[in-house]
Design a protein around this motif. Sequence first.
Motif, PDB file in Angstrom:
ATOM      1  N   LYS A 184       0.836  -1.193   0.000  1.00  9.40           N
ATOM      2  CA  LYS A 184       0.000   0.000   0.000  1.00  9.40           C
ATOM      3  C   LYS A 184       0.876   1.251   0.000  1.00  9.40           C
ATOM      4  CE  LYS A 184      -3.915   2.101   2.404  1.00  9.40           C
ATOM      5  NZ  LYS A 184      -4.840   2.009   3.564  1.00  9.40           N
ATOM      6  N   GLY A 185       0.564   2.168  -0.905  1.00 12.13           N
ATOM      7  CA  GLY A 185       1.334   3.397  -1.001  1.00 12.13           C
ATOM      8  C   GLY A 185       2.515   3.307  -1.943  1.00 12.13           C
ATOM      9  N   ARG A 186       2.620   2.223  -2.704  1.00 10.29           N
ATOM     10  CA  ARG A 186       3.751   2.047  -3.618  1.00 10.29           C
ATOM     11  C   ARG A 186       3.754   3.100  -4.716  1.00 10.29           C
ATOM     12  NH1 ARG A 186       3.645  -0.819  -8.345  1.00 10.29           N
ATOM     13  NH2 ARG A 186       5.673  -1.382  -9.247  1.00 10.29           N
ATOM     14  N   LYS A 187       2.613   3.294  -5.369  1.00  8.29           N
ATOM     15  CA  LYS A 187       2.536   4.287  -6.431  1.00  8.29           C
ATOM     16  C   LYS A 187       2.735   5.705  -5.892  1.00  8.29           C
ATOM     17  CE  LYS A 187      -0.430   1.612  -9.543  1.00  8.29           C
ATOM     18  NZ  LYS A 187      -1.719   1.597 -10.300  1.00  8.29           N
ATOM     19  N   THR A 188       2.200   5.950  -4.715  1.00  9.11           N
ATOM     20  CA  THR A 188       2.386   7.269  -4.098  1.00  9.11           C
ATOM     21  C   THR A 188       3.856   7.523  -3.797  1.00  9.11           C
ATOM     22  OG1 THR A 188       0.196   7.076  -3.083  1.00  9.11           O
ATOM     23  CG2 THR A 188       1.688   8.742  -2.191  1.00  9.11           C
ATOM     24  N   THR A 189       4.558   6.490  -3.353  1.00 16.98           N
ATOM     25  CA  THR A 189       5.989   6.618  -3.077  1.00 16.98           C
ATOM     26  C   THR A 189       6.759   6.935  -4.353  1.00 16.98           C
ATOM     27  OG1 THR A 189       5.817   5.033  -1.256  1.00 16.98           O
ATOM     28  CG2 THR A 189       8.010   5.451  -2.150  1.00 16.98           C
ATOM     29  N   LEU A 190       6.437   6.245  -5.443  1.00 19.04           N
ATOM     30  CA  LEU A 190       7.114   6.492  -6.712  1.00 19.04           C
ATOM     31  C   LEU A 190       6.883   7.920  -7.201  1.00 19.04           C
ATOM     32  CD1 LEU A 190       6.396   3.130  -8.562  1.00 19.04           C
ATOM     33  CD2 LEU A 190       8.631   3.999  -7.879  1.00 19.04           C
ATOM     34  N   MET A 191       5.649   8.387  -7.129  1.00  9.50           N
ATOM     35  CA  MET A 191       5.354   9.738  -7.585  1.00  9.50           C
ATOM     36  C   MET A 191       5.995  10.780  -6.674  1.00  9.50           C
ATOM     37  SD  MET A 191       3.821   9.402 -10.353  1.00  9.50           S
ATOM     38  CE  MET A 191       3.544  11.159 -10.538  1.00  9.50           C
ATOM     39  N   THR A 192       6.027  10.518  -5.374  1.00  6.91           N
ATOM     40  CA  THR A 192       6.648  11.465  -4.447  1.00  6.91           C
ATOM     41  C   THR A 192       8.143  11.601  -4.721  1.00  6.91           C
ATOM     42  OG1 THR A 192       5.020  10.883  -2.750  1.00  6.91           O
ATOM     43  CG2 THR A 192       7.032  11.995  -2.018  1.00  6.91           C
ATOM     44  N   ILE A 193       8.790  10.469  -4.947  1.00  8.43           N
ATOM     45  CA  ILE A 193      10.222  10.500  -5.262  1.00  8.43           C
ATOM     46  C   ILE A 193      10.470  11.277  -6.547  1.00  8.43           C
ATOM     47  CG2 ILE A 193      12.177   9.059  -5.945  1.00  8.43           C
ATOM     48  CD1 ILE A 193      11.175   6.924  -4.062  1.00  8.43           C
ATOM     49  N   LEU A 194       9.619  11.047  -7.546  1.00 10.92           N
ATOM     50  CA  LEU A 194       9.791  11.734  -8.822  1.00 10.92           C
ATOM     51  C   LEU A 194       9.578  13.237  -8.686  1.00 10.92           C
ATOM     52  CD1 LEU A 194      10.250  11.500 -11.875  1.00 10.92           C
ATOM     53  CD2 LEU A 194       7.786  11.169 -12.143  1.00 10.92           C
ATOM     54  N   ILE A 195       8.565  13.646  -7.945  1.00 12.16           N
ATOM     55  CA  ILE A 195       8.274  15.070  -7.785  1.00 12.16           C
ATOM     56  C   ILE A 195       9.386  15.773  -7.016  1.00 12.16           C
ATOM     57  CG2 ILE A 195       6.702  16.712  -6.686  1.00 12.16           C
ATOM     58  CD1 ILE A 195       4.421  14.760  -7.328  1.00 12.16           C
ATOM     59  N   ILE A 196       9.918  15.118  -5.991  1.00  9.42           N
ATOM     60  CA  ILE A 196      11.004  15.721  -5.210  1.00  9.42           C
ATOM     61  C   ILE A 196      12.242  15.954  -6.072  1.00  9.42           C
ATOM     62  CG2 ILE A 196      12.620  15.293  -3.302  1.00  9.42           C
ATOM     63  CD1 ILE A 196      10.362  13.925  -1.821  1.00  9.42           C
ATOM     64  N   GLN A 197      12.512  15.023  -6.990  1.00  4.28           N
ATOM     65  CA  GLN A 197      13.687  15.167  -7.847  1.00  4.28           C
ATOM     66  C   GLN A 197      13.555  16.318  -8.840  1.00  4.28           C
ATOM     67  OE1 GLN A 197      16.677  13.363  -7.659  1.00  4.28           O
ATOM     68  NE2 GLN A 197      15.715  12.805  -5.725  1.00  4.28           N
ATOM     69  N   MET A 198      12.356  16.841  -9.024  1.00  2.75           N
ATOM     70  CA  MET A 198      12.157  17.957  -9.958  1.00  2.75           C
ATOM     71  C   MET A 198      12.704  19.265  -9.405  1.00  2.75           C
ATOM     72  SD  MET A 198       8.270  17.012 -11.154  1.00  2.75           S
ATOM     73  CE  MET A 198       8.078  18.539 -12.066  1.00  2.75           C
ATOM     74  N   PHE A 199      12.900  19.356  -8.102  1.00  4.58           N
ATOM     75  CA  PHE A 199      13.390  20.592  -7.498  1.00  4.58           C
ATOM     76  C   PHE A 199      14.915  20.551  -7.405  1.00  4.58           C
ATOM     77  CE2 PHE A 199       9.089  19.956  -5.928  1.00  4.58           C
ATOM     78  CZ  PHE A 199       8.527  21.202  -6.128  1.00  4.58           C
ATOM     79  N   PRO A 200      15.591  21.630  -7.742  1.00  7.18           N
ATOM     80  CA  PRO A 200      17.059  21.641  -7.699  1.00  7.18           C
ATOM     81  C   PRO A 200      17.591  21.628  -6.271  1.00  7.18           C
ATOM     82  CG  PRO A 200      16.219  23.830  -8.209  1.00  7.18           C
ATOM     83  CD  PRO A 200      15.028  22.908  -8.222  1.00  7.18           C
ATOM     84  N   GLN A 201      18.847  21.183  -6.131  1.00  5.50           N
ATOM     85  CA  GLN A 201      19.477  21.121  -4.818  1.00  5.50           C
ATOM     86  C   GLN A 201      19.695  22.506  -4.220  1.00  5.50           C
ATOM     87  OE1 GLN A 201      23.076  18.874  -5.424  1.00  5.50           O
ATOM     88  NE2 GLN A 201      22.055  16.917  -5.084  1.00  5.50           N
ATOM     89  N   LEU A 202      19.711  23.512  -5.062  1.00  2.00           N
ATOM     90  CA  LEU A 202      19.910  24.875  -4.573  1.00  2.00           C
ATOM     91  C   LEU A 202      18.854  25.257  -3.543  1.00  2.00           C
ATOM     92  CD1 LEU A 202      21.325  27.645  -4.779  1.00  2.00           C
ATOM     93  CD2 LEU A 202      19.774  28.186  -6.672  1.00  2.00           C
ATOM     94  N   LEU A 203      17.623  24.754  -3.721  1.00  2.00           N
ATOM     95  CA  LEU A 203      16.547  25.089  -2.799  1.00  2.00           C
ATOM     96  C   LEU A 203      16.749  24.457  -1.431  1.00  2.00           C
ATOM     97  CD1 LEU A 203      13.491  24.698  -5.210  1.00  2.00           C
ATOM     98  CD2 LEU A 203      14.722  26.787  -4.620  1.00  2.00           C
TER      99      LEU A 203
ATOM    100  N   ILE B  88      16.272   9.513  -8.651  1.00  2.00           N
ATOM    101  CA  ILE B  88      16.585   9.209 -10.049  1.00  2.00           C
ATOM    102  C   ILE B  88      17.198   7.825 -10.183  1.00  2.00           C
ATOM    103  CG2 ILE B  88      18.841  10.335  -9.856  1.00  2.00           C
ATOM    104  CD1 ILE B  88      16.508  10.199 -12.956  1.00  2.00           C
ATOM    105  N   ASN B  89      18.024   7.409  -9.204  1.00  2.00           N
ATOM    106  CA  ASN B  89      18.620   6.073  -9.260  1.00  2.00           C
ATOM    107  C   ASN B  89      17.562   4.990  -9.087  1.00  2.00           C
ATOM    108  OD1 ASN B  89      21.118   7.263  -9.564  1.00  2.00           O
ATOM    109  ND2 ASN B  89      21.696   7.032  -7.417  1.00  2.00           N
ATOM    110  N   ALA B  90      16.639   5.213  -8.169  1.00  2.00           N
ATOM    111  CA  ALA B  90      15.579   4.223  -7.950  1.00  2.00           C
ATOM    112  C   ALA B  90      14.709   4.069  -9.190  1.00  2.00           C
ATOM    113  CB  ALA B  90      14.736   4.629  -6.743  1.00  2.00           C
ATOM    114  N   TRP B  91      14.377   5.170  -9.847  1.00  2.00           N
ATOM    115  CA  TRP B  91      13.557   5.091 -11.055  1.00  2.00           C
ATOM    116  C   TRP B  91      14.293   4.372 -12.185  1.00  2.00           C
ATOM    117  CZ3 TRP B  91       8.722   5.866 -12.793  1.00  2.00           C
ATOM    118  CH2 TRP B  91       7.816   6.463 -11.924  1.00  2.00           C
ATOM    119  N   MET B  92      15.580   4.681 -12.360  1.00  2.00           N
ATOM    120  CA  MET B  92      16.342   4.040 -13.423  1.00  2.00           C
ATOM    121  C   MET B  92      16.474   2.535 -13.171  1.00  2.00           C
ATOM    122  SD  MET B  92      20.271   4.791 -14.676  1.00  2.00           S
ATOM    123  CE  MET B  92      19.906   6.525 -14.950  1.00  2.00           C
TER     124      MET B  92
END
Length: 298
Positions: free
Chosen positions: A115-134, A172-176
């Motif tokens: 439960k929550g697998r798809k939510t975890t994948l989308m959360t990881i992807l969305i977080i990676q969209m923000f640069p480290q500068l923030l 990004i590593n987990a998605w790849m």
Amino acid sequence: MTRKVVLVQQKKMTFGKWLKTMSWRHLVAFITIAFALFPLFWMASASFDPLGIVSSQKLIPDHPGLDNFRTLFNDPDHPYLIWFRNSIVISGVNAILQMFIGATAAYALSRFRFKGRKTTLMTILIIQMFPQLLAATSIFLMLAELGKSIPFLALGNSIALIIVFAGGALGINAWMLKGFYDTIPSEIDESAKIDGASHSQIYFRIILPLARPVLAVIVLLSFIGTMNEFLLTSVILGGKQNSLTLAVGMQQYIDGQYKQHWGPFTAGALIASVPVVILFMFLQKYVVSGLTAGSTKG
């Protein structure tokens, strides 16, 4: 019944036809290669030019020598060899950690259904969209507070930098890796389970060996990314000369004084590229297949 074999003789391509159909491809390839290699040649030329002046630099120095390397190694205020050692250690450890953490997370996301697998994948992807500068300010404040109770997580400590880097590339590593794991038939896992293998045995003895190409790519990209990273490294390590990496140390070494330090700076940059080239040559047989891994399924 006899079969007739018809041999079709291929006509030789004339020079005029080759000039029309193939020559432009060679020209584009030559221009691309020259464009990619010119900065490297220019840097190598500057590192062996004893004058070390940007405005008068030539592609082939008039009197090449090793003066810039001697100046770089004999500067007591800028310990280049210590920076080089720090970069190799931090980049190597971080590459292994990023590979292992990403591979473990991707295996769970690919093989297990929870439960929550798809939510975890989308959360990881969305977080990676923000640069480290923030996140630089937040990471600085967290380490400043953690350092009061956990000394090895204090600012200026290499372990704190490694931990930040190890978790920063998880998404990004987990998605790849997940895309690659999805291409491995699940029947292999089931057959191993029937033979009595546990999840850890399946993971370490079956999945990881099959995933060598993409794991090699992750190690290579993680190593290069850590070697070149400047912002978070400068924020976490601060200004201690003996704890800096090459990216931060060489920036402080040049310090806007290109006329005085241009030659030694390019010499240091040339030496810094050697570990990356060696690692790439060692892993090159995995790079092509690893970069395209997970792009298709079936």
